[in-house]
Design a protein around this motif. Structure first.
Motif, mmCIF file in Angstrom:
data_model
loop_
_atom_site.group_PDB
_atom_site.id
_atom_site.type_symbol
_atom_site.label_atom_id
_atom_site.label_comp_id
_atom_site.label_asym_id
_atom_site.label_seq_id
_atom_site.Cartn_x
_atom_site.Cartn_y
_atom_site.Cartn_z
ATOM 1 N N UNK A 8 0.803 -1.220 0.000
ATOM 2 C CA UNK A 8 0.000 0.000 0.000
ATOM 3 C C UNK A 8 0.829 1.259 0.000
ATOM 4 N N UNK A 9 0.340 2.292 0.684
ATOM 5 C CA UNK A 9 1.005 3.577 0.728
ATOM 6 C C UNK A 9 0.475 4.512 -0.334
ATOM 7 N N UNK A 10 1.086 5.689 -0.414
ATOM 8 C CA UNK A 10 0.683 6.642 -1.424
ATOM 9 C C UNK A 10 0.772 8.061 -0.935
ATOM 10 N N UNK A 11 0.205 8.963 -1.734
ATOM 11 C CA UNK A 11 0.226 10.383 -1.433
ATOM 12 C C UNK A 11 -1.191 10.895 -1.285
ATOM 13 N N UNK A 12 -1.378 11.812 -0.352
ATOM 14 C CA UNK A 12 -2.704 12.363 -0.088
ATOM 15 C C UNK A 12 -2.548 13.763 0.469
ATOM 16 N N UNK A 13 -3.575 14.564 0.310
ATOM 17 C CA UNK A 13 -3.552 15.888 0.903
ATOM 18 C C UNK A 13 -3.962 15.815 2.364
ATOM 19 N N UNK A 14 -3.540 16.816 3.105
ATOM 20 C CA UNK A 14 -3.888 16.884 4.518
ATOM 21 C C UNK A 14 -5.405 16.816 4.688
ATOM 22 N N UNK A 81 -4.035 -0.746 8.607
ATOM 23 C CA UNK A 81 -3.944 0.515 9.333
ATOM 24 C C UNK A 81 -4.767 1.537 8.550
ATOM 25 N N UNK A 82 -5.927 1.849 9.086
ATOM 26 C CA UNK A 82 -6.775 2.882 8.490
ATOM 27 C C UNK A 82 -6.341 4.225 9.058
ATOM 28 N N UNK A 83 -5.956 5.130 8.184
ATOM 29 C CA UNK A 83 -5.438 6.433 8.602
ATOM 30 C C UNK A 83 -6.362 7.527 8.088
ATOM 31 N N UNK A 84 -6.983 8.229 9.016
ATOM 32 C CA UNK A 84 -7.894 9.321 8.679
ATOM 33 C C UNK A 84 -7.339 10.648 9.188
ATOM 34 N N UNK A 85 -7.896 11.721 8.682
ATOM 35 C CA UNK A 85 -7.484 13.072 9.102
ATOM 36 C C UNK A 85 -5.965 13.210 9.072
ATOM 37 N N UNK A 86 -5.381 12.795 7.980
ATOM 38 C CA UNK A 86 -3.924 12.787 7.890
ATOM 39 C C UNK A 86 -3.352 14.185 7.923
ATOM 40 N N UNK A 89 2.698 15.891 9.151
ATOM 41 C CA UNK A 89 3.642 15.234 10.057
ATOM 42 C C UNK A 89 3.481 13.722 10.102
ATOM 43 N N UNK A 90 2.458 13.198 9.441
ATOM 44 C CA UNK A 90 2.317 11.754 9.316
ATOM 45 C C UNK A 90 3.156 11.190 8.169
ATOM 46 N N UNK A 91 3.762 12.076 7.393
ATOM 47 C CA UNK A 91 4.612 11.642 6.292
ATOM 48 C C UNK A 91 5.779 10.816 6.823
ATOM 49 N N UNK A 92 5.930 9.607 6.301
ATOM 50 C CA UNK A 92 6.960 8.695 6.785
ATOM 51 C C UNK A 92 6.923 7.417 5.953
ATOM 52 N N UNK A 93 7.924 6.594 6.171
ATOM 53 C CA UNK A 93 7.868 5.215 5.688
ATOM 54 C C UNK A 93 7.240 4.382 6.808
ATOM 55 N N UNK A 94 6.211 3.652 6.476
ATOM 56 C CA UNK A 94 5.479 2.850 7.448
ATOM 57 C C UNK A 94 5.870 1.385 7.296
ATOM 58 N N UNK A 95 6.133 0.753 8.440
ATOM 59 C CA UNK A 95 6.537 -0.650 8.465
ATOM 60 C C UNK A 95 5.572 -1.454 9.323
ATOM 61 N N UNK A 112 8.468 -1.861 4.172
ATOM 62 C CA UNK A 112 8.135 -0.457 4.334
ATOM 63 C C UNK A 112 7.404 0.090 3.126
ATOM 64 N N UNK A 113 6.537 1.053 3.403
ATOM 65 C CA UNK A 113 5.795 1.697 2.326
ATOM 66 C C UNK A 113 5.700 3.193 2.621
ATOM 67 N N UNK A 114 5.878 4.001 1.594
ATOM 68 C CA UNK A 114 5.927 5.451 1.769
ATOM 69 C C UNK A 114 4.524 6.044 1.833
ATOM 70 N N UNK A 115 4.320 6.875 2.838
ATOM 71 C CA UNK A 115 3.096 7.673 2.947
ATOM 72 C C UNK A 115 3.513 9.138 2.948
ATOM 73 N N UNK A 116 2.949 9.896 2.032
ATOM 74 C CA UNK A 116 3.272 11.318 1.922
ATOM 75 C C UNK A 116 1.988 12.127 2.033
ATOM 76 N N UNK A 117 1.974 13.067 2.980
ATOM 77 C CA UNK A 117 0.818 13.923 3.195
ATOM 78 C C UNK A 117 1.234 15.357 2.902
ATOM 79 N N UNK A 118 0.580 15.957 1.933
ATOM 80 C CA UNK A 118 0.930 17.322 1.548
ATOM 81 C C UNK A 118 -0.048 18.308 2.167
ATOM 82 N N UNK A 119 0.448 19.499 2.449
ATOM 83 C CA UNK A 119 -0.386 20.523 3.095
ATOM 84 C C UNK A 119 -1.130 21.348 2.062
#
Length: 119
Positions: A8-14, A81-86, A89-95, A112-119
């Motif tokens: 999984x992983x990916x990019x999402x806006x805040x 891992x369901x991640x809401x309201x990202x 600062x949640x940007x990280x590699x998740x393991x 590991x999988x990259x999660x990137x949250x942009x503002x």
């Protein structure tokens, strides 16, 4: 040998959501406690959430409490891992990691999988 794969992983806006999953193989999944960690650039590895082998007793880091939910599916041998309201600062590699019920440490880790949250 326990193998953990996290496609999984990916990019999402805040404010957005993502769902990570980690598929386990080579083990009796129900005998392993599961956990998610993360590591942001330039920072140490950080605990995120854990769930017992029975699926009970989920616990979370203060920084994600109320926003993230950990769960597991014993049929699919998968932890989520369901991640809401990202937040950015949640940007990280998740393991994801696994610890045998009789073990002391999380001995098995995903790639590991990259999660990137942009503002």
């Amino acid at each position: 040998q326990v193998q953990l794969v996290e496609p999984g992983g990916g990019s999402v806006q805040a404010g957005g959501s993502l769902r990570l999953f980690c598929a386990a193989s080579g083990c009796t999944f129900s005998t392993y406690h599961m956990c998610w960690f993360r590591q942001a650039p330039g920072k140490e590895l950080e605990f995120v959430a854990a769930i017992s082998r029975s699926g009970g007793n989920p616990n979370y880091a203060d920084s994600v409490e109320g926003r993230f939910t950990i769960s597991r599916d014993s049929v699919k041998n998968t932890v989520y891992l369901q991640m809401n309201s990202l937040k950015p600062e949640d940007t990280a590699v998740y393991y994801c990691a696994a610890k045998h019920a009789l073990g002391m440490e999380y001995d098995y880790w995903g790639q590991g999988t990259q999660v990137t949250v942009s503002s």
